[in-house]
Design a protein around this motif. Structure first.
Motif, PDB file in Angstrom:
ATOM      1  N   THR A 129       0.849  -1.187   0.000  1.00 53.10           N
ATOM      2  CA  THR A 129       0.000   0.000   0.000  1.00 53.10           C
ATOM      3  C   THR A 129       0.890   1.245   0.000  1.00 53.10           C
ATOM      4  O   THR A 129       2.079   1.176   0.288  1.00 53.10           O
ATOM      5  CB  THR A 129      -0.931   0.045   1.222  1.00 53.10           C
ATOM      6  OG1 THR A 129      -0.138   0.299   2.405  1.00 53.10           O
ATOM      7  CG2 THR A 129      -1.680  -1.268   1.397  1.00 53.10           C
ATOM      8  N   GLN A 158      -2.870  -1.512  -3.131  1.00 48.32           N
ATOM      9  CA  GLN A 158      -3.787  -0.402  -2.880  1.00 48.32           C
ATOM     10  C   GLN A 158      -3.155   0.907  -3.343  1.00 48.32           C
ATOM     11  O   GLN A 158      -1.945   1.114  -3.194  1.00 48.32           O
ATOM     12  CB  GLN A 158      -4.126  -0.315  -1.388  1.00 48.32           C
ATOM     13  CG  GLN A 158      -5.117   0.782  -1.045  1.00 48.32           C
ATOM     14  CD  GLN A 158      -5.535   0.756   0.415  1.00 48.32           C
ATOM     15  OE1 GLN A 158      -5.176  -0.153   1.145  1.00 48.32           O
ATOM     16  NE2 GLN A 158      -6.294   1.741   0.827  1.00 48.32           N
ATOM     17  N   GLU A 184      -7.419  -5.660  -5.066  1.00 50.48           N
ATOM     18  CA  GLU A 184      -6.929  -4.287  -5.061  1.00 50.48           C
ATOM     19  C   GLU A 184      -7.991  -3.361  -4.496  1.00 50.48           C
ATOM     20  O   GLU A 184      -9.191  -3.674  -4.492  1.00 50.48           O
ATOM     21  CB  GLU A 184      -6.569  -3.832  -6.478  1.00 50.48           C
ATOM     22  CG  GLU A 184      -7.769  -3.803  -7.416  1.00 50.48           C
ATOM     23  CD  GLU A 184      -7.398  -3.375  -8.835  1.00 50.48           C
ATOM     24  OE1 GLU A 184      -6.214  -3.471  -9.189  1.00 50.48           O
ATOM     25  OE2 GLU A 184      -8.311  -2.942  -9.566  1.00 50.48           O
ATOM     26  N   VAL A 185      -7.533  -2.201  -4.024  1.00 45.54           N
ATOM     27  CA  VAL A 185      -8.413  -1.112  -3.597  1.00 45.54           C
ATOM     28  C   VAL A 185      -7.897   0.155  -4.259  1.00 45.54           C
ATOM     29  O   VAL A 185      -6.699   0.463  -4.197  1.00 45.54           O
ATOM     30  CB  VAL A 185      -8.427  -0.941  -2.071  1.00 45.54           C
ATOM     31  CG1 VAL A 185      -9.177   0.335  -1.688  1.00 45.54           C
ATOM     32  CG2 VAL A 185      -9.077  -2.143  -1.401  1.00 45.54           C
ATOM     33  N   THR A 186      -8.773   0.885  -4.912  1.00 46.63           N
ATOM     34  CA  THR A 186      -8.382   2.120  -5.587  1.00 46.63           C
ATOM     35  C   THR A 186      -9.167   3.298  -5.034  1.00 46.63           C
ATOM     36  O   THR A 186     -10.305   3.155  -4.603  1.00 46.63           O
ATOM     37  CB  THR A 186      -8.625   2.023  -7.099  1.00 46.63           C
ATOM     38  OG1 THR A 186     -10.031   1.884  -7.339  1.00 46.63           O
ATOM     39  CG2 THR A 186      -7.891   0.837  -7.697  1.00 46.63           C
TER      40      THR A 186
END
Length: 202
Positions: A129, A158, A184-186
């Motif tokens: 991240t 991320q 994933e985190v966007t």
């Protein structure tokens, strides 16, 4: 912490039946082995091998091995090898958990010839991240990840963070969820996150 530098050798040791003291002000939560770097500190040329980390009926409360690289610190040239990890009995964590965050540098991490089974979460769990200042690179070779309660291998990125993971000749089977799971985190369509690597024989 600070600008400290160090190296680590953990060999021929047994880590079983650890407990979480519940103190939220610390980085540790019952891991068999816990490592963390902050500020501009660095850990280099380290080895964790020929250990037993959790056994059937004597698992650890957290991850078998839990590693965190944060801030502008660095971890490089780390070998985790020839380790048997049955961390699931009483443990909620992953067999090997590695998290990179903020601007940390993570380079040349090798996980070789490790048996990782019956963990409460994932066999191996890698997270990146923060910024794209560094692409953490991992070599995962000749390991067995089986019968874990989540995924055999979990990869998470991320924001602008990246992961480069090479997989060679691993056996991943009979895990409760997926063999290999990427997520994933966007926060923006302009985020640069990605997962790359060479996968063969796995």
């Amino acid at each position: 912490h600070g600008s400290s530098t160090g190296t680590l050798l953990v060999r021929n040791s047994t880590f079983i039946n650890t407990a979480d003291d519940g103190n939220l002000l610390t980085d540790v939560a019952g891991e068999g082995i816990a490592i963390s770097t902050y500020d501009t500190s660095s850990l280099a040329d380290s080895t964790i091998n020929r250990n037993i980390i959790g056994t059937l009926g004597q698992g650890n409360a957290g991850h078998g091995i839990g590693i965190l690289a944060s801030d502008s610190s660095s971890i490089s040239d780390l070998l985790i090898g020839n380790t048997n990890g049955d961390n699931g009995d009483g443990g909620l964590g992953s067999g090997i958990f590695f998290r990179r965050e903020v601007n940390a540098d993570v380079d040349r991490i090798s996980i070789v010839d490790v048996t990782i089974d019956q963990n409460g979460a994932n066999g191996i769990e890698l997270e990146s991240t923060g910024t794209s200042a560094d692409t953490p690179d991992f070599r995962i070779e000749d390991n067995t990840m089986t019968a874990n309660n989540a995924n055999g291998l979990s990869l998470f990125v991320q924001s602008d963070a990246r992961l480069d993971v090479d997989l060679f000749d691993n056996t991943i089977s009979d895990n409760l969820l997926n063999g290999i799971f990427t997520s994933e985190v966007t926060g923006s369509i302009f985020d640069l996150r990605h997962v790359t690597g060479l996968w063969t024989g796995t």
